[in-house]
Design an enzyme around this catalytic site. Structure first.
Site, PDB file in Angstrom:
ATOM      1  N   GLY A  98       0.674  -1.413   0.083  1.00 54.49           N
ATOM      2  CA  GLY A  98      -0.019  -0.326   0.103  1.00 54.49           C
ATOM      3  C   GLY A  98       0.757   1.357  -0.248  1.00 54.49           C
ATOM      4  N   ARG A  99       2.321   0.618   0.413  1.00 50.30           N
ATOM      5  CA  ARG A  99       3.246   2.313   0.407  1.00 50.30           C
ATOM      6  C   ARG A  99       4.580   2.266   0.461  1.00 50.30           C
ATOM      7  NH1 ARG A  99       4.412   4.197   6.504  1.00 50.30           N
ATOM      8  NH2 ARG A  99       4.555   2.210   7.157  1.00 50.30           N
ATOM      9  N   LYS A 119      10.208   2.976   0.263  1.00 53.36           N
ATOM     10  CA  LYS A 119       8.629   2.819   0.934  1.00 53.36           C
ATOM     11  C   LYS A 119       8.623   3.928   1.563  1.00 53.36           C
ATOM     12  CE  LYS A 119       8.438   0.522   5.533  1.00 53.36           C
ATOM     13  NZ  LYS A 119       8.440  -0.199   6.298  1.00 53.36           N
ATOM     14  N   ASP A 131      -2.559   6.524   2.117  1.00 55.29           N
ATOM     15  CA  ASP A 131      -2.056   7.903   1.195  1.00 55.29           C
ATOM     16  C   ASP A 131      -0.777   7.135   0.859  1.00 55.29           C
ATOM     17  OD1 ASP A 131      -0.520   7.622   4.057  1.00 55.29           O
ATOM     18  OD2 ASP A 131      -1.214   9.996   4.580  1.00 55.29           O
ATOM     19  N   GLY A 132      -0.266   6.156   1.209  1.00 52.23           N
ATOM     20  CA  GLY A 132       0.761   5.469   0.214  1.00 52.23           C
ATOM     21  C   GLY A 132       1.870   6.505   1.372  1.00 52.23           C
ATOM     22  N   ARG A 189       6.512 -13.274   1.443  1.00 50.71           N
ATOM     23  CA  ARG A 189       6.291 -13.226   2.369  1.00 50.71           C
ATOM     24  C   ARG A 189       5.181 -14.689   2.575  1.00 50.71           C
ATOM     25  NH1 ARG A 189       5.574  -7.817   3.733  1.00 50.71           N
ATOM     26  NH2 ARG A 189       6.625  -6.894   2.094  1.00 50.71           N
ATOM     27  N   ASP A 258       2.237 -11.622   6.875  1.00 50.39           N
ATOM     28  CA  ASP A 258       2.911 -10.438   5.397  1.00 50.39           C
ATOM     29  C   ASP A 258       4.071 -10.234   6.609  1.00 50.39           C
ATOM     30  OD1 ASP A 258       0.329  -9.193   7.596  1.00 50.39           O
ATOM     31  OD2 ASP A 258       1.597  -7.461   6.833  1.00 50.39           O
ATOM     32  N   ASN A 259       3.619  -9.947   7.497  1.00 48.06           N
ATOM     33  CA  ASN A 259       5.388  -9.182   7.503  1.00 48.06           C
ATOM     34  C   ASN A 259       6.580 -10.563   8.138  1.00 48.06           C
ATOM     35  OD1 ASN A 259       4.555  -7.232   7.691  1.00 48.06           O
ATOM     36  ND2 ASN A 259       4.116  -6.551   9.855  1.00 48.06           N
ATOM     37  N   ASP A 268       9.816  -5.663   8.237  1.00 45.77           N
ATOM     38  CA  ASP A 268       8.918  -4.541   8.450  1.00 45.77           C
ATOM     39  C   ASP A 268       9.220  -4.272   9.386  1.00 45.77           C
ATOM     40  OD1 ASP A 268       6.630  -3.121   7.883  1.00 45.77           O
ATOM     41  OD2 ASP A 268       6.094  -5.027   6.672  1.00 45.77           O
TER      42      ASP A 268
END
Ligand code: AMP
Ligand code: MG
Length: 490
Positions: A98-99, A119, A131-132, A189, A258-259, A268
């Site tokens: 997402g970012r 990132k 907002d990314g 991941r 996911d991490n 992460d």
């Protein structure tokens, strides 16, 4: 093209390829970084640049900030955002970058393939309501802690640069925007496998398995049961990794699936932190109310995450679902033994023990029990055992100490050799929360990056035995200081 013309056209040394896009389209979406108004490099990792075959002088200079802000793409960059899913605090959800944006894979002079990822470089199709963007403080924090992990000898993603963007990031208060350039041996991941499984796409899953094996476990290519061997190999790397975290008092803080990287690297850096006084229940993350990701829970959580990976692989493990479940269950049960073995080996080294005795586990646990009872500082307690500094005159500790010295005398190696072993496994310098905060405050509030540079220099040599345990970087926080809190997704 000859080497010399490559050097002329591409003096920075970029050698970007993109194998990830050979995967089915399910796994990514092409997405460009958003151009930023006023890029400025605030920290650049020359040593890492060099190992990547990149020109540190050229890329570290102010003009190159435009590259690390995503305003000017390096040659052959084909930016994309990766798709994945994950269990967040136990709840399954679809996610994706997402970012973050992958620029490509840099082929290093040693022939390795390393992801170069931004990132905080703007919205992607996976941004949902976000907002990314990223704020300067958390990106510097990731830089500091990931580089410290690397120096400690713990597999991790690395940090190549942080640039401020000139963008204002709106959180609780307006904050300066920044982009971190993250380097990883890949960003595959557990959640990437979950994404393919959730899409009920066996062909995509098989392609991902083959890709992950080729990239991280090439020795398994001929394995009889590829999915099972892969699963066991991931488990082995994760057990080594978590044991290393435990041995330095590192708390990841957000061990969602996911991490968890398939490569076995720490990934992460959000609410992570190092423990000061020892307690197995230590939690720093402000959102981890149940203590799911507490220090002492990390091994079990890793096993839980790996069980989620195994579930995605079942039909590749055996066409009979019953048989696949049976085999996967047996495999996942190997975790405890694997982890314990790595943890014991790490702890024995911390105590200067070379050989194995069955009672070693008890010796270690009784030290930890005493440390917990007396709120002893994790890092400095082990460090004091590396030197002759008297640690405590508490009778309970003295009994333990006598047993330990007797144990050291029951091995062929000398006390001097034992001490050398201890010194190479017990860091003097870890990223102490209060020192990290001090450096971040100076950088984000006064624009003064000197405290951070000094901290980075100290963290680069964590086992330097000439560093005094009374150095400002070694001192525990003021006993009156409020409990330390960390935050996610900032
Ligand atoms: P993390 O907690 O960093 O693992 O992030 C969880 C998910 O939230 C990932 O899919 C991130 O890409 C996404 N995410 C975090 N912060 C933002 C943001 N500011 N804008 C968009 N997506 C974000
Ligand atoms: Mg994440």
């Amino acid at each position: 093209m000859t080497n010399s013309s490559t050097a002329t056209n591409n003096p920075a040394g970029w050698r970007l390829k993109l194998s990830y896009a050979d995967l089915p389209e399910l796994f990514y979406v092409y997405a460009n970084p958003t151009p930023m108004p006023e890029p400025r490099t605030v920290v650049f990792n020359s040593e890492l640049a060099e190992s990547l075959g990149l020109n540190p002088t050229l890329l570290g200079n102010p003009e190159s900030a435009a590259i690390f802000a995503g305003n000017t793409l390096p040659p052959d960059a084909e930016p994309l955002a990766q798709a994945y899913a994950g269990h967040q605090f136990g709840h399954f959800t679809t996610l994706g970058d997402g970012r973050a944006i992958l620029l490509g894979e840099q082929i290093t002079p040693a022939g390795e393939r390393m992801d170069i990822q931004f990132k905080g470089s703007g919205r992607t199709p996976f941004s949902r309501g976000g907002d990314g963007l990223a704020a300067l403080g958390p990106m510097l924090r990731e830089y500091i802690i990931s580089e410290s992990m690397h120096a400690l000898g713990i597999p991790t993603t690395r940090s190549l640069a942080v640039v401020t963007t000139g963008e204002v990031v709106r959180r609780e208060t307006p904050l300066p925007g920044a982009i971190l350039t993250r380097v990883a041996s890949s960003h595959i991941r557990v959640g990437t496998f979950q994404w393919a499984a959730a899409n009920q796409n066996p062909a995509a899953l098989k392609a991902l398995l083959d890709y992950a094996v080729q990239r991280h476990y090439p020795d398994l290519a001929e394995a009889e049961n590829l999915a099972l061997s892969f699963f066991e190999a991931v488990m082995e790397r994760q057990s080594q990794l978590i044991a290393k975290w435990m041995c330095v008092g590192f708390i990841h803080g957000v061990m969602n699936t996911d991490n968890m990287a398939i490569s076995g690297e720490t990934i992460d850096y959000g609410p992570c932190a190092f423990m000061d006084s020892y307690s197995a229940s230590t939690v720093f993350s402000s959102i981890d109310h149940q203590g799911r990701y507490a220090y002492g829970n990390q091994p079990q959580i890793a096993q839980w995450n790996l069980a989620r990976l195994a579930e995605t692989l079942l039909h590749l493990i055996d066409p009979s679902m019953d048989r696949a479940v049976e085999v996967a269950t047996e495999a996942i049960q190997l975790w405890t033994g694997m982890y314990e073995r790595h943890w014991l080996a790490g702890m024995r080294s911390k105590l200067g023990i070379f050989n194995e005795e069955i009672e070693d586990a008890d010796l270690i646990h009784s030290l930890l029990e005493w440390m917990e009872k007396s709120s002893a500082d994790f890092t400095n307690t082990f460090r004091d055992l590396s030197t002759d500094t008297p640690l405590s005159d508490d009778p309970e500790f003295l009994v333990w100490h006598k047993n330990w010295v007797a144990r050291l005398q029951r091995q062929p190696q000398s006390l001097k050799e034992s001490q050398t072993l201890r010194q190479s496994h017990n860091p003097v310098i870890i990223p102490r929360n209060h020192k990290v905060e001090e450096a971040l405050t100076a950088a984000t509030e006064q624009g003064d990056f000197e405290p951070m540079q000094n901290l980075l220099a100290a963290l680069a040599k964590p086992y330097d035995s000439t560093m005094d345990t009374r150095s400002p970087y070694s001192l525990p926080p003021d006993p009156g200081a409020p409990p330390y809190r960390t935050f996610c997704g900032t």
